[in-house]
Scaffold this motif. Structure first.
Motif, PDB file in Angstrom:
ATOM      1  N   SER A  35       0.727  -1.099   0.020  1.00  0.00           N
ATOM      2  CA  SER A  35      -0.034   0.058  -0.021  1.00  0.00           C
ATOM      3  C   SER A  35       0.677   1.392  -0.109  1.00  0.00           C
ATOM      4  O   SER A  35       0.329   2.418  -0.272  1.00  0.00           O
ATOM      5  N   ASP A  65       4.207   4.663   4.437  1.00  0.00           N
ATOM      6  CA  ASP A  65       3.125   3.773   4.377  1.00  0.00           C
ATOM      7  C   ASP A  65       1.886   4.677   4.134  1.00  0.00           C
ATOM      8  O   ASP A  65       1.974   6.120   4.133  1.00  0.00           O
ATOM      9  N   ASP A  66       0.894   4.201   3.778  1.00  0.00           N
ATOM     10  CA  ASP A  66      -0.320   4.772   3.292  1.00  0.00           C
ATOM     11  C   ASP A  66      -1.179   5.314   4.409  1.00  0.00           C
ATOM     12  O   ASP A  66      -1.548   6.507   4.679  1.00  0.00           O
TER      13      ASP A  66
HETATM   14 MG    MG Z   1      -0.349  -1.489   4.366  1.00  0.00          MG
END
Ligand code: MG
Ligand code: 5GP
Ligand code: SF4
Length: 465
Positions: A287, A349-350
């Motif tokens: 992600s 990270d998202d």
């Molecule tokens: Mg993730």
């Protein structure tokens, strides 16, 4: 959740299975398909687990004949409680006046509990605990004549987020709520028409993208073509900005923009807003990957795969024992030790929700000998729960609801922690002058606490906005 429907192709259910497979990222818990055949009527199959493990079996697919089919992949959201049950798996099907209908719903109905109470008092018999089932009962009770009219009637009573794919014996129907919170697109393949949550699922069956179903629009598709209706009072749209950050697949196109390109641009904005001197930019896969690429390109710091993802783990995992649950993140992600040792690492990270992922990853990176760890997050702090179809926990469990950015940095014990600003996020997804505070272009309630639809069931239970 993900929804998909096909009309006008032989053995439509096979195409639906492929479409659902391409939408699997939107829900891994369960899937279902309903088809209609002029001789055999409606048929349905609902199963727990991945699409590929169920809807590839010939013996099952043979039970779903006909040129019209819809399907759903399920991801249980905020409202659902207790263990998963097959009766909650969609599509829901009901036979009533005019031959009945099946529906598959993505989103969350924010007045479902009030509607359910009222419907039960008036004699409706509910089969599931799902918010989506209300729609079928409202349709069955409507005094309108045709099914599309009954559906309009039903949906005018429903509040919240809905992208729906439905079918009657002869029609495929698609609807989006007036704010257009969840996506829905229209495609064409040969003589057939397709409705899908995302364009990536049109690609898999070779369908051509025609257009998005508009916020507040209902499309009714028959062998004569597509009819369009606008049954709701017009409002300015509020698409879920988190679809761009995390939920949609990066190869999908939304609002004419590539989701991948938006995510890469989020990384570019992050590098401008929150630069830091370091040796490597590493994504938390998958992600965080496009944003990490953007961060690296903008900062000039090399991109590297410092964390490797086990490709055989899904987004969810059935975690039988406490011991295995604690290993959770390690089953999915592992550090590329040779690369990390002695380095100052930027991890992208998202989102940070409970903070469990970030904490475990930080530990792994330090164990591997990293000199410094800097977190850069591709969304603003998630401080509010989502009531429109994304599974965020109660407010108390959200790290950002109880801690300041500095407290989160200390809690995660990293050298620095920065989130993209809400304006930076809006710029990245194409709003060059940022967020319009008077009339925001997107739903961003999980970051801002400004809910575009009053979550009335939750307020009744004591939730404070
Ligand atoms: Mg993730
Ligand atoms: P945390 O560990 O902080 O609770 O969650 C953050 C991680 O969960 C991020 O790596 C993100 O990719 C992932 N995530 C974010 N939103 C969702 C969601 O709605 N569902 C699931 N299953 N994962 C999510
Ligand atoms: Fe999307 Fe967040 Fe709005 Fe939910 S609250 S619809 S996740 S932007």
């Amino acid at each position: 959740c993900g929804v998909f429907g096909v009309i006008g192709l032989t053995d439509a259910a096979n195409f639906v299975a492929l479409g659902l497979h391409a939408l699997q990222h939107r829900g891994q818990e369960a899937g279902g398909i309903v088809s209609h055949d002029p001789d055999q009527g409606f048929n349905s199959a609902r199963r727990f687990g991945y699409v590929r493990d169920n809807f590839t079996r010939q013996s099952l697919m043979e039970t779903l004949p006909g040129p019209l089919a819809i399907g759903h992949v399920r991801y249980s959201t905020a409202g659902s409680k207790g263990p998963a049950q097959i009766r909650d798996v969609q599509p829901f099907f009901g036979e009533f006046a005019m031959g009945g209908a099946a529906i598959a719903h993505n989103g969350n109905i924010t007045n479902a509990e009030a509607l359910r109470r009222e419907l039960i008092e008036r004699g409706s018999i509910f089969q599931s605990s799902s918010d989506s089932e209300c729609i079928i009962h409202l349709m069955a009770r409507s005094l309108q004549r045709t099914i599309p009219e009954r559906m309009e009637d039903a949906l005018r009573r429903v509040e919240g987020a809905f992208s729906i794919v439905a079918m009657t014996r002869t029609k495929l129907i698609g609807v989006r709520d007036p704010l257009g919170v969840r996506p829905l697109v229209l495609g064409q393949v040969g003589d057939g028409w397709v409705l899908s949550s995302e364009t990536c699922a049109l690609d898999i069956i070779g369908a051509r993208f025609v257009r998005e179903v508009e916020p507040g629009e209902m499309v009714v598709i028959t062998d004569k073509g597509v009819e369009s209706h606008f049954p709701f009072r017009k409002q300015s749209s509020r698409f879920c900005i988190f679809e761009h950050v995390y939920f949609s697949r990066p190869d999908s196109i939304i609002g004419g923009r590539s989701v991948y390109e938006n995510r890469r641009q989020i990384g570019v904005e992050l590098a401008r807003e929150a630069p830091v001197d370091a040796d490597l930019v590493c994504p938390v896969p998958d992600s965080g990957t496009p944003a990490a690429i953007g961060y690296s390109q903008e900062s000039g710091i090399p991109y590297a795969m410092g964390i490797i993802r086990n490709q055989y783990m899904g987004r969810t995992f059935i975690e039988p024992t406490e011991q295995i649950r604690n290993m959770g993140v390690r089953l999915k992600l592992n550090v590329n030790r040779a690369l990390i040792q002695g380095k100052r690492v930027i991890l992208v990270d998202d989102s940070v929700v409970r903070g469990t992922t970030s904490r475990k990853i930080k530990e792994m990176i330090l164990d591997a000998g990293a000199k410094e760890v800097h977190f850069r997050i591709a969304s603003p702090p998630t401080a509010w729960p989502c009531f429109y179809g994304v599974d965020t926990p109660q407010r108390e469990k959200l790290l950002a609801a109880t801690m300041s950015e500095e407290e989160m940095r200390e809690h995660l014990n990293v050298d620095s922690l920065k989130f993209i600003t809400l304006d930076g996020l809006y710029r990245a997804v194409g709003e060059s002058s940022g967020r319009n505070a008077k009339c925001p272009q997107y739903c961003d309630a999980c970051f801002s606490g400004e809910y575009p639809v009053t979550p009335s069931d939750m307020i009744e239970k004591g939730f404070e906005m």
